[in-house]
Design an enzyme around this catalytic site. Structure first.
Site, PDB file in Angstrom:
ATOM      1  N   ARG B 597       0.822  -1.201   0.000  1.00 35.78           N
ATOM      2  CA  ARG B 597       0.000   0.000   0.000  1.00 35.78           C
ATOM      3  C   ARG B 597       0.870   1.270   0.000  1.00 35.78           C
ATOM      4  NH1 ARG B 597      -3.953   0.792   4.818  1.00 35.78           N
ATOM      5  NH2 ARG B 597      -5.652   0.268   3.434  1.00 35.78           N
ATOM      6  N   GLU B 674      14.512   2.585  -0.704  1.00 36.23           N
ATOM      7  CA  GLU B 674      15.671   2.102  -1.448  1.00 36.23           C
ATOM      8  C   GLU B 674      15.336   1.413  -2.758  1.00 36.23           C
ATOM      9  OE1 GLU B 674      18.808   0.699   1.755  1.00 36.23           O
ATOM     10  OE2 GLU B 674      16.786   0.724   2.574  1.00 36.23           O
TER      11      GLU B 674
END
Ligand SMILES: Cc1cc2nc3c(=O)[nH]c(=O)nc-3n(C[C@H](O)[C@H](O)[C@H](O)COP(=O)(O)OP(=O)(O)OC[C@H]3O[C@@H](n4cnc5c(N)ncnc54)[C@H](O)[C@@H]3O)c2cc1C
Ligand code: FES
Ligand code: FES
Lengths: 331, 707, 242
Positions: B597, B674
């Protein structure tokens, strides 16, 4: 940074006389190079002579139809000057290719021409450096030298001059006006910066105490064909790996006049006179541009990591000449 | 209930950041503050023969000079999670292991005086030949970073038989890829203020990705109880992995401040940061792939060599991501390491995955050309449903959708197959793509929520926001759960007196923290006996109470151990190459990412863009170099270390796909920090190949490599 | 309030009080904190009468107010702002003119305050990030940065904003850049291209790389309509929490 006395001389004469009587004094104008150097102890002046408020901020048309540019004109003001944009576009572009808007707003003509090399060995007192301290050695020659000189270097120094403006100035046959205690004198731009030879500590032929007061641009009828092409590791806000200033006068098919200067390749802005001479009378075509580029780089010598700059310079010359032949503009 | 999660919300901390009010670590104004300036080694290997501090001490304003001869009191900390970036304590002895190592600290009443006096400290060295060249170093098997459970597994792994499998393959590729040393170069330099209120308690104002970890470690280093240390880190000016544990300068600052009993500020200069505050090691990786005619991978061999420092054994775990991406019955992973005379390498945005995927995704592209299969298709054919090392199925995986959506958004089907076939005027145009993947990590965290009669809710936790958007997603989570507008939620982060909010590292903060915020909000409503905050406020006013307050924590469940969690993505890009003058530009970018989400579509997009751009930097320009003779860095500031400027960067289109991952946590959210950087440099280099027909296997792709 | 606390800026006091109270048990009186209250810097003269050797007294005009301070000539404007005047909005990213975080506006032009000495800036109009917003309103450029997510960590942001504010004036004044195709016809606000914005903003690095958002913010402030900063989210069945 060592502390120093701060003085605002009230005239050019005052500045020059103070600088002459104290060899450890330094002028400061925009400060963008000097403050940087002071912070890492490259210079340790006794006093700073702040010339930035002196009246050398005019750009005036000369009787010959050229321009006389005060030494304190900022890079931004010069690049945006309407006469410069119209008549010497390569000078505008060269300046605008340098540094950033913030630096150009502060930086002055005199300071830009006097800025020192960005060789990382020079720039850190952890290393010995002949330019910083004569006879201590040149670690760049045997170290990492990707950005170093391919032309005119000596075994004592392989640094390059970082100024973009100077490359355009040398291509335009500018003259410097300088003032010493004895009075004013003029120095042709080509003779202003020096090759390192045995005295890399001296960047220019300015005598101690002398102040640059103006730069004079002669009229150059074909300067509108001027191109400034700068190649670098980042798209902006980076020094040149290689840069080229060119201008061409072409009449019919024939080249009447040519200017070629290189930046980022030598201890001084490099005028490629022989290549210019080769072009005169020749057709403005690819093969002649290629040959001119070969001639300009024929004496180039590579260090361990900068060999690519020789090829890159040749290509930059070819490209810039091709654009100049089309009448100039962005390259 | 109002839907807030998934919408686009401006940053909670935005106003203070655009007005300059946000106060970063060392900007806290403490009366009586004095300044420290580091003295650093100019040699890379050897020992201090003599150190003369007299001149420095006599300089006006100087208060103290510390060297190894008068090291301030510091204790060896226990080696908990990772411990220290640099294992060696500052000023421990006279040995020099790398250029830039701290050899002294000068304290004076002004910054200028401290810096000046630091330059006057005269150090004589006994120099030994340093080794800073990776090519000349001796390699051995790399150690494990965190043990089996952590994603950074030991670099060696083998299934099946690589040699047999590859012997009769239809297509084989083998190539070696290299990347250079990269530095984090956060915009805010490493800096801190240490203020001892008395002999036993200190407040440290320091940017840190892990407030509670710093608190504990500093306490051990100083030999005082944990409660004696308070860490204040409300804003962090970027970190990217370099501000999670104490560095030597921080330890020295805090220890020296105790000796002088004055508030002490130490700012590491940009140059000093190069050697002193971490980097990503250079890597050399060899990839061997073998595949059937239909593109199915028969075997993958991935070997990686990285370098570390005498003061820290840190392998860049390049091979960790390989078993995650593509299915193959035969796999061999090997990782080696060598010690160089450089400062400590460390975690830098997607440590391991980033260089690892440069190699893997370049190799996959090479294989696609070899087999004449579309690179998107090749990846689709090799998708793995399970994590091949953990032997667990992936939860809520939408990798294929990333590839397909990306191809569609980019217009990949329009690609002319042959290299050098696309032109725009005189420019060569290349299109490239690569996959993106990063593990989803989560640990435990605690948050406190308070409802006040003025109609506001406060969320308090020690977690922090280094630009990730934590302030905002915490507020959004609370607002949605409590039924309040975001504006009515106030968030306090970055202080060790607050409940343990966990660490902002490994992209785990949002996934770790927001479930705790959710739980605390639910609990406070229970306490208030209300469905939502407005009801609770009414109860509050009625009862005359000053506040409702609840603290809750959240940690990974047993259930979640049945899955492997990973985030996925695909990058598509266009480059133009002006071949004659070796001018390369990235001109278009589409990323499609699957992170479960999405909490805030605005800040999540920024995270992906930021990561993509850092990846473009790695692809085109970032590299740090050391003088081979002295070991001293020659790329040491932001003029010599290039990272992208505005002019280098195109618009980056970011799309998210996939449903919430409720196996992972009750918010359904995986991390976003990342993932975006993985695969980026391969996508660029693949596009350069498509544009020019030239395969560049060594980053960065600077003009010299295009000639 | 202790003596020491009196010396703290109001912002810091509020933080301390808030946190102090956060430690009290629930149910005790808790004042509503003003976490993100507006910054009030030291406006009083920080110059004391006794000059230390090597220092001079200067007067700077910052954000419309005169400030007296004692500085050594070697003190940069940036360090004077941050260390002496408590104006920490201007950031130090590199201290060498290589990043743009310290950008301030002097006499209408953007400059790097780390590369100039404080003594050189007497009699000039210095505007820092703290001087852009009024009591009630953010400057339109500040607003545009918020709207377009033109930052992440926020450390380069004051510099980016000051640079953007000056950039817009430069365009109004007809200035050219390296990428202006025809140097004799400078761009106007309405036609200012992304390429122009990016070249002109390149003296402000952002390691978080909020570049797209910053360009969009400049576009917005120039009166253009930038693309939405938000990502598109597809096929995401957003379920309600709890
Ligand atoms: C990050 C960065 C990037 C840069 N990139 C570029 C680039 O790409 N291209 C480029 O060309 N430049 C670049 N520069 C350099 C910049 O252009 C120079 O710093 C600037 O032009 C110097 O001008 P100034 O007036 O600030 O000089 P100052 O710093 O004031 O002075 C420089 C030197 O000149 C002397 N001096 C000044 N005026 C006079 C005078 N009238 N007569 C005699 N001596 C004088 C001073 O004593 C001093 O030694 C960059 C600088 C930085 C920091
Ligand atoms: S701090 Fe001045 S430009 Fe970086
Ligand atoms: S917002 Fe972090 S450096 Fe720009």
């Amino acid at each position: 940074m060592k502390n120093f006395a701060y003085v605002r001389p009230n005239s050019v004469e005052d500045a020059v006389s103070r600088a002459t009587s104290d060899r450890d004094a330094l002028f400061i104008a925009g400060g963008t190079n000097l403050v940087d150097r002071l912070k890492v102890f490259l210079d340790e002046p006794s006093q700073l002579l702040d010339v930035s408020r002196l009246a050398m901020k005019q750009i005036a048309t000369t009787n010959e139809g050229g321009l006389k540019i005060g030494a304190l004109v900022t890079n931004t003001a010069l690049a945006n000057n309407i006469d410069v944009r119209n008549n010497y576009p390569l000078l505008s572009r060269a300046i605008l290719a340098g540094a950033s808007q913030q630096i150009r707003n502060m930086a002055t003509v005199g300071g830009n021409l006097m800025q020192r090399t960005r060789c990382p060995y020079y720039y850190d007192t952890a290393f010995p450096c002949n330019k910083r301290q004569p006879d201590t050695g040149c670690p760049a020659a045997t170290g990492i030298n990707r950005i170093h000189a391919i032309l005119g270097s000596s075994d004592r120094c392989v640094a390059v001059n970082p100024s973009d403006m100077s490359v355009a100035m040398v291509a335009l046959d500018a003259t410097l006006e300088v003032q010493g205690v004895e009075g004013k004198r003029e120095i042709p731009f080509v003779d202003f910066h020096r090759l390192p030879g045995n005295t890399p500590e001296r960047d220019t032929n300015l005598e101690p105490g002398e102040l640059i007061t103006a730069v004079i641009l002669p009229p150059v009828s074909f300067a509108q064909s001027g191109v400034y092409l700068k190649l670098r590791d980042r798209a902006s806000y980076a020094f040149a790996l290689v840069s080229v200033a060119t201008a061409l006068e072409v009449s019919g098919e024939q080249i009447k006049n040519a200017r070629i200067a290189l930046g980022g390749v030598a201890h001084k802005p490099w005028r490629a006179t022989e290549a210019e001479e080769f072009l005169i009378g020749k057709a403005a075509n690819k093969s002649n541009f290629e040959q001119a580029a070969e001639i300009a780089l024929k004496d180039a010598q590579a260090l361990a990591h900068n060999g690519f700059k020789i090829e890159l310079s040749k290509r930059a010359i070819r490209r810039a000449l091709a654009v100049s032949a089309q009448g100039g503009g962005e390259a | 209930m109002n839907q807030i999660i998934g919408t686009s919300v401006s940053r909670k901390d935005g106003r203070v950041k655009v007005t300059g009010e946000a106060t970063y670590g060392a900007e806290h104004q403490i009366p009586g503050l004095v300044h420290g300036y580091l003295v650093t080694a100019t040699i890379a290997n050897g020992r201090i023969h003599n150190i003369d501090t007299k001149e420095a001490e006599d300089n006006p304003g100087v208060i103290a000079v510390f060297t190894h001869r008068n090291q301030p009191k510091i204790f060896q900390p226990s080696n908990g999670f990772f411990g220290l970036y640099e294992s060696r304590l500052p000023l421990a002895d006279d040995l020099i292991h790398y250029a830039g190592q701290i050899v002294g600290l000068v304290v004076a009443n002004t910054l200028e005086r401290a810096r000046d006096a630091a330059h006057l400290v005269k150090v004589q060295y006994q120099t030994e030949q340093p080794q800073v060249e990776a090519q000349k170093a001796t390699y051995q098997k790399a150690p494990s970073l965190f043990g089996e459970d952590f994603e950074f597994q030991e670099g060696t792994f083998e299934t099946g038989d690589f040699s047999i499998a590859s012997s009769d393959a239809a297509a084989k590729t083998e190539a070696t890829y290299t990347t250079e040393i990269e530095i984090h170069a956060p915009m805010e330099p490493h800096a801190l203020v240490a203020h001892w209120e008395n002999q036993d308690s200190v407040t440290v104002y320091e940017p840190t990705q892990w407030v509670k970890g710093s608190q504990r470690t500093y306490a051990e280093l100083l030999g005082i109880p944990v409660e004696g240390v308070r860490i204040i880190s409300p804003y962090i000016g970027g970190a990217f992995g370099s501000k999670a544990f104490p560095w030597p300068h921080g330890i020295l600052c805090v220890a020296a401040a105790r000796e002088i009993q004055r508030p002490l500020k130490v700012v590491v200069s940009r140059r000093q940061m190069t050697a002193n505050t971490g980097h990503r090691s250079q890597t050399e990786q060899t990839m061997r792939l073998a595949a059937n005619k239909d593109g199915k991978l028969k075997a993958i061999e991935h070997t990686a060599k990285t370098c570390t420092s005498p003061v820290k054994n840190f392998p860049e775990p390049c091979t960790g991501i390989t078993p995650v991406l593509y299915a193959t019955p035969n796999m061999r992973l090997k990782q080696e390491i060598a010690v160089l005379n450089v400062g400590a390498p460390t975690f830098m945005r997607a440590p391991g995955e980033n260089p690892g995927m440069f190699a893997l995704e370049s190799a996959m592209d090479e294989l696609a050309w070899e087999l004449n299969i579309d690179p998107v298709e090749l990846r689709l054919r090799n998708e793995t449903k399970e994590h091949q090392r953990k032997k667990l199925p992936f939860s809520a995986k939408h990798f294929a959708e990333c590839l397909k959506t990306g191809a569609e958004k980019f217009g990949w089907s329009q690609r002319q197959m042959q290299p050098r076939s696309q032109k725009q005027g005189d420019l060569l145009v290349g299109w490239g793509m690569a996959s993106s993947a990063f593990p989803a990590l989560r640990s435990s965290a605690e948050a406190q929520v308070r409802l006040l009669p003025d109609g506001t809710a406060h969320v308090l936790t020690s977690a922090n926001d280094m630009g990730t958007g934590a302030y905002t997603v915490v507020a959004m989570t609370a607002a949605e759960t409590l039924g309040l507008p975001v504006a009515k939620v106030k968030v306090e982060l970055g202080d060790s007196v607050l409940p343990n909010g966990g660490m902002a590292g490994g992209s785990q903060m949002t996934a770790t923290l927001t479930p705790a915020v959710l739980a605390a909000c639910q609990k406070v409503l229970e306490t208030a006996n209300a469905q939502n905050a407005p009801e609770a406020f009414a109860n509050l006013r009625e009862s005359g109470r000053a506040a409702y307050e609840a603290t809750a924590s959240s940690a990974p469940s047993e259930e979640s151990k049945k899955f492997a969690f990973n985030s996925w993505g695909a990058h598509f890009c266009e480059v133009t190459v002006d071949e004659e003058i070796a001018r390369l530009r990235v001109t278009r970018w589409v990323s499609v990412i699957n992170i479960g989400r999405v909490l805030n579509s605005k800040t999540a997009a920024s995270q992906i863009r930021g990561a993509v751009i850092m990846g473009i930097g790695q692809a085109l320009m970032e590299e740090c170099h050391f003088d081979p003779n002295t070991g001293y860095p020659v790329v040491y500031d932001l003029a010599t270390y290039h990272y992208p400027a505005h002019a280098d960067i195109p618009r980056i289109e970011v799309n998210f796909v996939g449903e919430p991952d409720f196996n992972f946590n009750p918010m359904g959210v995986r991390g976003v920090g990342e993932i975006g950087i993985t695969g980026v440099s391969a996508a660029v280099s693949n596009a350069v190949y498509h544009a020019t027909g030239k395969r560049i296997r060594s980053l960065p792709i600077t003009p010299d490599k295009l000639l | 309030m202790s003596n020491e606390e009196k010396k703290l800026s109001p912002k810091q006091r509020s933080r301390r009080n808030f946190l102090g109270q956060s430690l009290t048990a629930a149910g005790a009186a808790i004042a509503a904190p003003s976490l993100l209250n507006s910054c009030q810097n030291k406006t009083a003269d920080s110059a004391s009468n006794d000059l230390v050797e090597g220092e001079t007294m200067i007067r700077l005009k910052i954000n419309g107010e005169f400030q007296k301070l004692n500085v050594e000539p070697r003190v940069t404007l940036l360090d004077a702002l941050r260390e002496q005047l408590g104006l920490t909005g201007s950031k130090k990213g590199c201290d060498h003119g290589q990043c743009g975080a310290c950008t301030v506006i002097i006499d209408g032009e953007r400059v790097y305050s780390c590369l100039t000495l404080a003594v050189m800036q007497e009699d000039k109009e210095i505007t820092t990030i703290e001087g852009l917003a009024t009591e009630d309103n953010l400057h339109p450029v500040q607003m545009a940065f918020l709207d377009n997510d033109g930052f992440q960590c926020g450390y380069c942001t004051p510099g980016q904003i000051c640079a953007s504010v000056a950039l817009l004036d430069e365009i109004k004044n007809g200035s050219v850049s390296y990428v202006t195709p025809d140097l004799t016809s400078p761009p106007e606000l309405a036609s200012l291209s992304e390429t122009e914005i990016k070249e002109r903003m390149s003296g402000n690095l952002c390691r978080c790389s909020a570049y797209n958002g910053i360009v969009a913010a400049v576009q917005q402030a120039a009166g253009q309509t930038p693309p939405s900063p938000a990502a598109s989210i597809e096929n995401q069945q957003v379920e309600e929490v709890s």
